[in-house]
Design an enzyme around this catalytic site. Structure first.
Site, PDB file in Angstrom:
ATOM      1  N   CYS A 115      32.812  37.736  40.659  1.00 53.93           N
ATOM      2  CA  CYS A 115      32.810  38.943  41.494  1.00 53.93           C
ATOM      3  C   CYS A 115      33.284  40.115  40.638  1.00 53.93           C
ATOM      4  CB  CYS A 115      33.661  38.750  42.756  1.00 53.93           C
ATOM      5  SG  CYS A 115      35.416  38.478  42.439  1.00 53.93           S
ATOM      6  N   ARG A 134      36.851  37.756  46.407  1.00 61.38           N
ATOM      7  CA  ARG A 134      35.716  36.903  46.769  1.00 61.38           C
ATOM      8  C   ARG A 134      35.560  35.658  45.913  1.00 61.38           C
ATOM      9  NH1 ARG A 134      31.669  41.803  46.449  1.00 61.38           N
ATOM     10  NH2 ARG A 134      33.278  42.347  44.929  1.00 61.38           N
TER      11      ARG A 134
END
Ligand SMILES: N[C@@H](Cc1ccc(OP(=O)(O)O)cc1)C(=O)O
Length: 187
Positions: free
Chosen positions: A7, A13
Site C-alpha cells: 500500500c 491497509r
C-alpha cells in the site's frame, strides 16, 4: 506461496491484509509501502479493528525493497496506482504484480480493456461525425466506468475506526476469494 501486500504507508491497509491472510492460511505473507517510513507500528485503528476480530498483529512498517520484490512470488497492491508504480519501478516483476481486486476478480480488468477500446471508438465516432454512434458509445462508457469505479481498496488513513472497519470488510471479502484461488493454484 510467498505473498507481498503493498500500500502507501504500510501502516493501515497492507498490514491489515497481511495479518488477515496469515490468520486465514499458512501462506508466507509480508507487506510493504510505496512511500513508507521504516519501523513504525500499524495505525491505532488498524490494531483496534484486528484486535476486535481476534487477529494477531505484529508489525513494523517498511519501504518496498528489491529484496522484498525478489522474495515474493505474488505481489498484491491495494490500488491501481500502487500497481502501476511498482510495475514501473520493477519491470522485471511486472508479471507478478496485480491489484488485490483484479487478481481475485478478472471482471475488473476486462472492463478496463473494454473502456480503453470504447474511448478509441468515441474518438473515431467524433472524427466521423457519427452522432447516433457517439451517444451509444457515451452510454457504454458511463456503464463501464460504473463497473470499474470500485477497483481500489479504500484508503482509511486519518479516518475513524468505523471507516477502518469498512476496509476490513472489503479486504475480508477479497481475501476469502484469494484463499480459494490459491488453493486451486497450489493443487
Ligand atoms: N499520508 C501519510 C502517509 C500514509 C498514507 C496512507 C497510509 O495508509 P496505508 O498504510 O493504507 O497506505 C498511511 C500513511 C503521511 O502523511 O505521511
Amino acid at each position: 506461496m510467498r505473498i507481498l501486500f503493498v500500500c502507501t504507508g504500510n501502516t493501515c491497509r497492507s498490514p491489515m491484509a497481511e495479518a488477515m491472510l496469515k490468520h486465514k492460511t499458512n501462506h508466507e505473507v509480508k507487506s510493504a509501502g510505496m512511500m513508507a517510513a521504516d519501523g513504525f507500528p500499524a495505525s491505532q485503528a488498524t490494531a483496534e479493528v484486528l484486535q476486535k476480530k481476534g487477529i494477531p498483529l505484529k508489525h513494523q512498517s517498511k519501504q518496498i525493497t528489491t529484496e522484498l520484490m525478489n522474495w515474493a512470488e505474488l505481489i498484491l497492491t491495494m490500488t491501481r496506482g500502487h500497481r502501476d508504480g511498482l510495475k514501473q519501478q520493477f519491470p522485471e516483476h511486472a508479471g507478478r504484480i496485480f491489484t488485490l481486486k483484479e487478481f481475485t476478480n478478472p471482471e475488473f480488468e476486462e472492463a478496463w480493456q473494454q473502456l480503453k477500446q470504447a474511448y478509441i471508438n468515441l474518438e473515431e465516432a467524433k472524427a466521423g461525425n457519427h452522432t447516433e454512434k457517439l451517444i451509444t458509445i457515451q452510454e457504454e462508457i458511463a456503464q463501464l466506468e460504473g463497473r470499474i469505479s470500485d477497483t481500489d481498496i479504500f484508503d482509511p488513513f486519518g479516518s475513524n475506526v468505523s471507516v477502518y472497519e469498512k476496509t476490513y470488510a472489503e479486504l475480508d471479502k477479497y481475501l476469502d476469494i484469494l484463499v480459494k484461488k490459491l488453493e486451486n493454484i497450489d493443487r
